[in-house]
Every structure is written in structure tokens, then in C-alpha cells.
Design an enzyme around this catalytic site. Sequence first.
Site, PDB file in Angstrom:
ATOM      1  N   GLU A 118       0.852  -1.201   0.000  1.00  0.00           N
ATOM      2  CA  GLU A 118       0.000   0.000   0.000  1.00  0.00           C
ATOM      3  C   GLU A 118       0.887   1.251   0.000  1.00  0.00           C
ATOM      4  OE1 GLU A 118      -3.332   0.879  -0.362  1.00  0.00           O
ATOM      5  OE2 GLU A 118      -2.347   2.829  -0.252  1.00  0.00           O
ATOM      6  N   GLY A 130      -7.322   0.787   3.486  1.00  0.00           N
ATOM      7  CA  GLY A 130      -8.754   1.067   3.296  1.00  0.00           C
ATOM      8  C   GLY A 130      -9.064   1.739   1.978  1.00  0.00           C
ATOM      9  N   GLY A 131      -8.023   2.309   1.323  1.00  0.00           N
ATOM     10  CA  GLY A 131      -8.214   2.854  -0.030  1.00  0.00           C
ATOM     11  C   GLY A 131      -9.209   4.003  -0.100  1.00  0.00           C
ATOM     12  N   THR A 132      -9.818   4.153  -1.278  1.00  0.00           N
ATOM     13  CA  THR A 132     -10.676   5.301  -1.579  1.00  0.00           C
ATOM     14  C   THR A 132     -11.916   5.340  -0.695  1.00  0.00           C
ATOM     15  OG1 THR A 132      -9.956   5.131  -3.868  1.00  0.00           O
ATOM     16  CG2 THR A 132     -11.915   6.464  -3.454  1.00  0.00           C
ATOM     17  N   CYS A 133     -12.623   4.229  -0.599  1.00  0.00           N
ATOM     18  CA  CYS A 133     -13.919   4.205   0.087  1.00  0.00           C
ATOM     19  C   CYS A 133     -13.817   4.817   1.477  1.00  0.00           C
ATOM     20  CB  CYS A 133     -14.434   2.765   0.163  1.00  0.00           C
ATOM     21  SG  CYS A 133     -15.908   2.586   1.164  1.00  0.00           S
ATOM     22  N   HIS A 173     -47.140  -2.025   8.116  1.00  0.00           N
ATOM     23  CA  HIS A 173     -47.683  -0.692   7.863  1.00  0.00           C
ATOM     24  C   HIS A 173     -47.216   0.248   8.965  1.00  0.00           C
ATOM     25  CE1 HIS A 173     -50.518   2.459   6.861  1.00  0.00           C
ATOM     26  NE2 HIS A 173     -50.857   2.511   8.145  1.00  0.00           N
TER      27      HIS A 173
HETATM   28  C1  LIG Z   1     -16.166  10.981  -3.521  1.00  0.00           C
HETATM   29  C2  LIG Z   1     -16.473   9.529  -3.747  1.00  0.00           C
HETATM   30  C3  LIG Z   1     -17.634   8.994  -3.237  1.00  0.00           C
HETATM   31  C4  LIG Z   1     -17.922   7.654  -3.436  1.00  0.00           C
HETATM   32  N1  LIG Z   1     -19.086   7.144  -2.929  1.00  0.00           N
HETATM   33  C5  LIG Z   1     -19.392   5.847  -3.124  1.00  0.00           C
HETATM   34  C6  LIG Z   1     -20.576   5.287  -2.572  1.00  0.00           C
HETATM   35  O1  LIG Z   1     -21.357   5.967  -1.920  1.00  0.00           O
HETATM   36  N2  LIG Z   1     -20.814   3.975  -2.783  1.00  0.00           N
HETATM   37  C7  LIG Z   1     -19.962   3.188  -3.507  1.00  0.00           C
HETATM   38  O2  LIG Z   1     -20.225   2.003  -3.654  1.00  0.00           O
HETATM   39  N3  LIG Z   1     -18.838   3.690  -4.051  1.00  0.00           N
HETATM   40  C8  LIG Z   1     -18.524   4.996  -3.866  1.00  0.00           C
HETATM   41  N4  LIG Z   1     -17.362   5.496  -4.392  1.00  0.00           N
HETATM   42  C9  LIG Z   1     -16.477   4.596  -5.184  1.00  0.00           C
HETATM   43  C10 LIG Z   1     -15.658   3.704  -4.254  1.00  0.00           C
HETATM   44  O3  LIG Z   1     -15.000   4.492  -3.312  1.00  0.00           O
HETATM   45  C11 LIG Z   1     -14.662   2.832  -5.033  1.00  0.00           C
HETATM   46  O4  LIG Z   1     -15.324   2.226  -6.103  1.00  0.00           O
HETATM   47  C12 LIG Z   1     -14.127   1.779  -4.076  1.00  0.00           C
HETATM   48  O5  LIG Z   1     -13.348   2.392  -3.085  1.00  0.00           O
HETATM   49  C13 LIG Z   1     -13.366   0.647  -4.765  1.00  0.00           C
HETATM   50  O6  LIG Z   1     -12.057   0.937  -4.904  1.00  0.00           O
HETATM   51  P1  LIG Z   1     -10.957  -0.187  -5.176  1.00  0.00           P
HETATM   52  O7  LIG Z   1     -11.130  -1.316  -4.233  1.00  0.00           O
HETATM   53  O8  LIG Z   1     -10.938  -0.483  -6.603  1.00  0.00           O
HETATM   54  O9  LIG Z   1      -9.604   0.572  -4.854  1.00  0.00           O
HETATM   55  P2  LIG Z   1      -9.282   1.752  -3.876  1.00  0.00           P
HETATM   56  O10 LIG Z   1     -10.189   1.759  -2.710  1.00  0.00           O
HETATM   57  O11 LIG Z   1      -9.175   2.990  -4.666  1.00  0.00           O
HETATM   58  O12 LIG Z   1      -7.869   1.329  -3.323  1.00  0.00           O
HETATM   59  C14 LIG Z   1      -6.718   1.302  -4.099  1.00  0.00           C
HETATM   60  C15 LIG Z   1      -5.515   1.383  -3.197  1.00  0.00           C
HETATM   61  O13 LIG Z   1      -4.363   1.097  -3.954  1.00  0.00           O
HETATM   62  C16 LIG Z   1      -3.313   1.945  -3.538  1.00  0.00           C
HETATM   63  N5  LIG Z   1      -2.350   2.016  -4.646  1.00  0.00           N
HETATM   64  C17 LIG Z   1      -2.547   2.534  -5.875  1.00  0.00           C
HETATM   65  N6  LIG Z   1      -1.451   2.371  -6.646  1.00  0.00           N
HETATM   66  C18 LIG Z   1      -0.538   1.733  -5.876  1.00  0.00           C
HETATM   67  C19 LIG Z   1       0.797   1.288  -6.095  1.00  0.00           C
HETATM   68  N7  LIG Z   1       1.415   1.471  -7.266  1.00  0.00           N
HETATM   69  N8  LIG Z   1       1.440   0.684  -5.088  1.00  0.00           N
HETATM   70  C20 LIG Z   1       0.840   0.495  -3.873  1.00  0.00           C
HETATM   71  N9  LIG Z   1      -0.417   0.891  -3.610  1.00  0.00           N
HETATM   72  C21 LIG Z   1      -1.102   1.492  -4.605  1.00  0.00           C
HETATM   73  C22 LIG Z   1      -4.017   3.255  -3.232  1.00  0.00           C
HETATM   74  O14 LIG Z   1      -3.251   4.070  -2.354  1.00  0.00           O
HETATM   75  C23 LIG Z   1      -5.311   2.764  -2.597  1.00  0.00           C
HETATM   76  O15 LIG Z   1      -5.202   2.663  -1.200  1.00  0.00           O
HETATM   77  C24 LIG Z   1     -17.015   6.832  -4.176  1.00  0.00           C
HETATM   78  C25 LIG Z   1     -15.831   7.370  -4.685  1.00  0.00           C
HETATM   79  C26 LIG Z   1     -15.553   8.708  -4.470  1.00  0.00           C
HETATM   80  C27 LIG Z   1     -14.274   9.264  -5.020  1.00  0.00           C
END
Ligand SMILES: Cc1cc2nc3c(=O)[nH]c(=O)nc-3n(C[C@H](O)[C@H](O)[C@H](O)COP(=O)(O)OP(=O)(O)OC[C@H]3O[C@@H](n4cnc5c(N)ncnc54)[C@H](O)[C@@H]3O)c2cc1C
Length: 462
Positions: free
Chosen positions: A33, A38-41, A445
Site C-alpha cells: 500500500e 482502506g483505499g478510496t472508500c 404498515h
Molecule cells: C467521492 C467519492 C464517493 C464515493 N461514494 C461511493 C458510494 O457511496 N458507494 C460506492 O459504492 N462507491 C462509492 N465510491 C467509489 C468507491 O470508493 C470505489 O469504487 C471503491 O473504493 C473501490 O475501490 P478499489 O477497491 O478499486 O480501490 P481503492 O479503494 O481505490 O484502493 C486502491 C488502493 O491502492 C493503492 N495504490 C494505488 N497504486 C498503488 C501502487 N502502485 N502501489 C501500492 N499501492 C497502490 C491506493 O493508495 C489505494 O489505497 C465513491 C468514490 C468517491 C471518489
Amino acid sequence: MRKYDAIIIGSGQAGTPLAKKLAEAGYKTALLEREFIGGTCINYGCTPTKTMIASARSAYLSKNSKYLGINTGSISVDFKKIVSRKDKIVRSFRENLETNLIKVKGLDILYGEASFITDKTLKLSSANKKDLLLTADKIFINAGSRPTIPAIKGIETINYLDSTSILDLKEIPEHLIIIGGSYIALEFGQMFRRFGSKITIVERSDQFLSGEDNDVAAELKIILEEEGLNILISSETKSLKKNENGSIIVTLNVKGKAKTIRGSHLLMAVGRTPNSESLNPEAAGLQTDEGRFFKVSNKLQTNIKGIFALGDIKGGPAFTHTSYNDHLVIIKNLLEEKDINIKNRMVPYCMFTDPQLGRIGLNEKQAISKKLKYKVALIKMDRVARAIETGDTRGLIKALVDTKTKQILGASVIGTEGGEIMTVLQMAMMGKVTYEEIRDGVFAHPTYSESLNNLFMTLDSK
Ligand SMILES: Cc1cc2nc3c(=O)[nH]c(=O)nc-3n(C[C@H](O)[C@H](O)[C@H](O)COP(=O)(O)OP(=O)(O)OC[C@H]3O[C@@H](n4cnc5c(N)ncnc54)[C@H](O)[C@@H]3O)c2cc1C
């Protein structure tokens, strides 16, 4: 060279549970990482936005409670407190995940930027540390996506916001211009409108929410406009400029005519770009599509045997629940000898505007393009007892049923807890329940779900 049975790149919604389960199953596993567990979510997506949206809803309810007989006097928004509540919740979610992962035997959590050297070898680079070389027979890419920043003339001259940086604003924008009209744009737009900003949404397409049915999109547009969002459609952003007083000037092309708008802040919300380039995919021979998303099979394998891609980076619907489900596909196939794929997987989604838009299965546009025989059941929320009693009758429930099987093909629900109502219909689809069974079903209801009786009664005369 460190040798593992499995390496996972990215601690997203698939990578994190996958790493834990593989390690628990006896695989020597590394989770790589580059930033936050925990990434984006958890860090920049669902958790922070839905936390702040709750504050915005509270502001809206407080301002509009008079008709329920409650006088609040003037209300004020403590933005610093809203942001700090959001930060606290994000931190606690992240720390809980980290604490649980650290305890897992056989799992190494390694921080740094991963890139391919060969199809079996990765380099992990981090500041102030020597590069690490790692190898494994199985590599899982869950590196996610980031906000797309389009090459608009003048963009380098302004301080624009994206969906990550806007979460750390110190002040409420006076006038927030949002380029893009999808769910991220609308959730932020309504949220900041409720905090007191003037909002202009700039949408390039001729139709607002072009993927949705026209009546559904129109209903939501009216709701947002009634709250004061200014929504421009057929408006292409041509250039951006910083004014002397610090404001941002946006020049649009609206059906061939130039139009200028000025705002204090600008949010770019035009989509997501996969984090694939920095992985150096060519070194492993990995193929990506024209958008740089990894090409995968229905079982999530890339074109290279032993390398899988999960979540946003593989393209297609980009949601937390699809990414999480991707890890289940891998786990079941790898550890439980099942034969699961993502081909016919249901992909629900919910846009967390207020009221929410919950969507499952096919909408009418899709049913028409597939030349299906269907019937439409539709009721407005002002016919739903629960909505009338609670005082929010905005929205509608629209469901499509298959003329022959009488099963539900899909639904769009705009309403308070529209996501939950949609999920009830999704469960019916999963169980192949017919609309007649729901029409005649006994539901408590007065719940929102009880209105599904009335929804499907509308088909009696069709
Ligand atoms: C503002 C916003 C609101 C959202 N709201 C919702 C919602 O309400 N409901 C919903 O279902 N989805 C929502 N989403 C979408 C959702 O967040 C993503 O679809 C979800 O997090 C899935 O992401 P993922 O598992 O593909 O990867 P991510 O969660 O993006 O994780 C990828 C990880 O990989 C790491 N990484 C990247 N490149 C490298 C590398 N070269 N080396 C090491 N680590 C690396 C990153 O740092 C990151 O931690 C939202 C997104 C945003 C931006």
C-alpha cells in the site's frame, strides 16, 4: 528478493479482505500500500462523503422543519466541526482495519509504491528506504483509481478542487462551480448548497443523468433545482481563468454560443482514471484498454496467467460493493473450488443525494435497447403513506416487470431511503419473486416497502 505465495497491490475494498483471507488460509501473503489502508472508500470516498452529507441533511431538516410545526430560529453551520467529525470517523474506520490486519498471521503489510519488473516480480519503493524486490506466483492488483483531470485550456492557472481535496476545505465556498454531472458532482453539489454555497453544475451532455430514464432524471433535476442548484446541460467547458480578485472564470460552449460564469471555487468531477501507469504494466506484459483499465476475464484474470485485477482498476461499474464482491469471486474460486464469475452479477447502486436514487437491474432505456417485453409500474412518493406522514413526498418508485415471467427486471427509486427500498426489490429479483406476490404480500404498515403493494397494483389494469 522476498518470496510470497500471494502479493496484493493496493489496500482497497477487494485487496484488504483478500489479503486477510489468503493469509488465514495459509498463503504467505504481502499487502502493498502506497498510502492509507482502506483505499478510496474509507479515506476519500463513501465514508467521508456520507458523513458530511449527514450534516448537510441535518441543516436542510432544521431549515425546513416549520411545516412540521417546529420553529428552530436561525441556524448556523459549523463547518470546522463537520470536517473534524468526518476526519474522526475516517480515522477510526482506518485504524480498526489496520488493527485487525496487523493481527493476521502470515500477512506482511508493506508500505510503498509497487511496480512490475516482470510478470512475477515487483519493486516496492518508498522514501528513505531501500527498494524491496518481491516475487509471487499469484499477484492481485487492487490499485484503484483517482479523479480524472481533463486538459482544459487554462487549468494550470487555477486552484481547482477534486473529490479528495474538497474534503479538506477550510471554508464553505461562496460559489462552487462543478464540472461534471454524475453522482459525485451531485452529492457534493447538494451538500454544499445545504451548507450555504451557491452551486452551478456544468454538464456536457444534452441530458441530465443521461444513463437514467428521462422521467427519473427529470424528477431528480426538479428536486435539486428546487433546492437552488443551478444545473446547466449541453455545456462544454472550453477554458478556465483566474480573475484578478481570485475568482475563477469558466468559459462554456452552450450549443455553439459562448457563455461565461464566475465562481469562488471549482470542483472537477468528470470521472475516474485508473492507477495503472505507475504499476509499469508493460514490464509484466499486461494489457490495458484505451482508458488504461486492465482487461480481465469473467473470473478477473488479466491476460497474464496468475495476475488478477479487482475493483475500479479493471473498469466497469466502480463501486465499493463491486470491488468487495470481486474478492469473493477470487476467494471462492481459489479456496473453495467454486466456479464463480462476474458475468451476470447484479450491480445495484445508490446515489446519496437527498432523496436518494437507488437503482437495480434494467431501466426502461436498457429494456428497450434489449428489445424486451416489459410493463412499467410507477407511483409517485406523494401516494406513499409513509412519505406523507414523515413530510417528504419528493420522488417516485418505478419498476419494470417481465411481461411473461412477471418477475422484476429492474427498478429506480427516488425517495427518502430510496437505496433501502431498491434493495427490497433487488432481494425479490434474487429470489425470482413475481410482482403479483409482492403486490399481495403482507408488509408492515406504514413502511416505505409497504408501498410496493400499491406500486404493483398499478399493473392490474395494464
Ligand atoms: C467521492 C467519492 C464517493 C464515493 N461514494 C461511493 C458510494 O457511496 N458507494 C460506492 O459504492 N462507491 C462509492 N465510491 C467509489 C468507491 O470508493 C470505489 O469504487 C471503491 O473504493 C473501490 O475501490 P478499489 O477497491 O478499486 O480501490 P481503492 O479503494 O481505490 O484502493 C486502491 C488502493 O491502492 C493503492 N495504490 C494505488 N497504486 C498503488 C501502487 N502502485 N502501489 C501500492 N499501492 C497502490 C491506493 O493508495 C489505494 O489505497 C465513491 C468514490 C468517491 C471518489
